[in-house]
Write an enzyme that holds these catalytic residues in place. Structure first.
Site, PDB file in Angstrom:
ATOM      1  N   ALA A   1       0.819  -1.223  -0.136  1.00 16.68           N
ATOM      2  CA  ALA A   1       0.142   0.038   0.066  1.00 16.68           C
ATOM      3  C   ALA A   1       0.898   1.221  -0.072  1.00 16.68           C
ATOM      4  CB  ALA A   1      -1.011   0.031   1.355  1.00 16.68           C
ATOM      5  N   ALA A   2       2.166   1.270  -0.121  1.00 17.02           N
ATOM      6  CA  ALA A   2       3.035   2.426  -0.223  1.00 17.02           C
ATOM      7  C   ALA A   2       2.589   3.388  -1.027  1.00 17.02           C
ATOM      8  CB  ALA A   2       4.460   1.956  -0.311  1.00 17.02           C
ATOM      9  N   GLY A   3       2.488   3.237  -2.248  1.00 20.53           N
ATOM     10  CA  GLY A   3       2.304   4.282  -3.351  1.00 20.53           C
ATOM     11  C   GLY A   3       0.553   4.739  -3.158  1.00 20.53           C
ATOM     12  N   ASP A   4      -0.124   3.947  -2.934  1.00 21.59           N
ATOM     13  CA  ASP A   4      -1.524   4.560  -2.745  1.00 21.59           C
ATOM     14  C   ASP A   4      -1.735   5.316  -1.432  1.00 21.59           C
ATOM     15  OD1 ASP A   4      -2.479   3.020  -5.043  1.00 21.59           O
ATOM     16  OD2 ASP A   4      -3.111   1.394  -3.940  1.00 21.59           O
TER      17      ASP A   4
END
Length: 424
Positions: A361-364
């Site tokens: 979930a880093a990018g989101d």
């Protein structure tokens, strides 16, 4: 579009003499103080210069935003309105001078907190909603090989849903637009939207099954993903409710897990209404000519940026993506992110060092936090200023650093209070 007004500001009020004070042992989710930071300045002609900049950290309010003023004196860049040095580095041009460098983890920043207002800058997120089926394993299997996993979870996800939840938890007023199946996964995802305070009047019920993402997470935290679109693939055009929701918003956030045709429609509605548009071009797919240049902010990771531009150097890729008065932020994982505007790189934002366990979930989280912070700015006017984007980048960097220390997509995303505590 509404505008948030009269938000309270919490000023921690620490004196600048604390700059070199040691932090208490055992303090969680803080990084070591860096009184001297190396900055790589990339020129338009391609030349690179290593410079060392001391940060003169002094905090003062300028209305509700931190005033950032840079002066160049005897080779040292000093900046007003900073917390402790040791975080995001931004190199840009203001009044013909280099400007930049603010403390990512400084304790002297005013914190803008959400407040009760009659009008807010709403965020419309048009995107996918999936149930993530997550397998943890020591490594990825070779073709034809069977291995044992160490764990399994079902976690709400999909890039659209993820970004909506991240934005809501970071204080954004969010509408989600998409489609869910009439099945158990669809019921669970609708319940999540309600729990997170996300409006779902723009979510259709589809005869197709709710989308799923099949995620393999190895012990290092890296992941690989296979998506089965299901109901998401049925969102080929906007209905009247969705059009109205976009037109009434201040920000439109999109990804590429829905059919391109609906993204084109959404951009057209947003541009006509003066809505600030944000695109995460993942997965990378063929886009109509001029589509990227019609977006206000594009946020790819390094691989996506290279696929879109043919440039393996993220700096060059950011320059290319940001042409024609577009913002571009290329995320680099543990290396941070590169920010550019109108064909010129403004600087590098180093990542906050943490021990990653799951980067799903880093990018989101990064995108959701970024847009939530932009939406909380007083006045809510667009186009977004350089100061606004830099401030939002600081919050996004911290939020994503927290997310990678936890397992899952939406389950890993921090709250506004958590991020504010780190920045306090």
């Amino acid at each position: 579009m509404g505008a948030a007004t009269d938000c309270a500001v919490k000023d921690e009020g620490h004196d600048a003499t604390e700059e070199n004070a040691p932090r208490e042992a055992g303090e969680q989710q803080k990084t070591e103080d860096l009184s001297l930071v190396e900055v790589r300045v990339v020129g338009k002609g391609g030349g690179e210069h290593e410079r060392q900049h001391n940060s003169d950290a002094r905090a003062k309010n300028h209305e509700v935003l931190v005033a950032r003023r840079a002066t160049h004196h005897q080779g040292v860049l000093t900046v007003d309105g900073l917390g402790q040095c040791g975080g995001v580095i931004v190199v840009g041009r203001a009044c013909g001078l280099l400007f930049g460098l603010f403390g990512l983890f400084g304790r002297t920043h005013p914190i803008i907190l959400p407040c009760e207002t009659e009008a807010v800058n709403r965020i419309a997120v048009l995107g996918s909603a999936n149930m993530d089926l997550v397998v943890r394993q020591s490594r990825l299997p070779r073709p034809g090989e069977t291995i044992f996993g160490s764990g399994f979870d079902t976690v709400p996800g999909g890039k659209g849903l993820n970004q909506a939840v991240a934005a809501a938890r970071l204080g954004g007023a969010v509408d989600f637009l998409g489609a869910l199946g009439a099945d158990a996964y669809g019921t669970q995802l609708r319940a999540l939207l309600a729990t997170e305070g996300i409006r779902s009047t723009g979510v259709r019920e589809s005869s197709e099954s709710t989308g799923t993402a099949h995620i393999s997470v190895v012990d290092s935290g890296e992941n690989s993903i296979v998506v089965v679109s299901g109901a998401n693939a049925t969102v080929t055009d906007l209905d009247d409710t969705q059009r109205t929701t976009i037109a009434d918003a201040a920000f439109l956030v999109m990804q590429c897990e829905l059919p391109v045709a609906v993204l084109v429609q959404a951009i057209a509605v947003a541009r006509e209404a003066g809505v600030f548009t944000v695109l995460t071009p993942a997965p990378v797919m063929p886009l109509p000519d001029g589509f990227l240049s019609s977006v206000d902010l594009v946020v790819p990771n390094q691989i996506e940026a290279e696929e879109l531009t043919g440039e393996s150097d993220p700096v060059r890729a950011a320059e290319s993506l940001s042409a024609n008065k577009t913002w571009a932020i290329v995320t680099l994982g543990a290396e941070g992110s590169v920010i550019a505007y109108n064909g010129e790189v403004l600087g590098l934002a180093p990542a906050r060092p943490v021990q990653a366990v799951d980067t799903t979930a880093a990018g989101d989280t990064f995108v959701g936090a970024l847009v939530a912070r932009l939406a909380l700015k007083v006045g809510g006017s667009v186009p977004v200023s350089e100061d606004d984007m830099v401030e939002a980048l600081r919050w996004a960097t911290v939020a994503s650093s927290v997310a990678v220390t936890r397992v899952g997509a939406t389950t890993s995303m921090p709250s506004l209070a958590e991020v504010a505590a780190i920045l306090a």
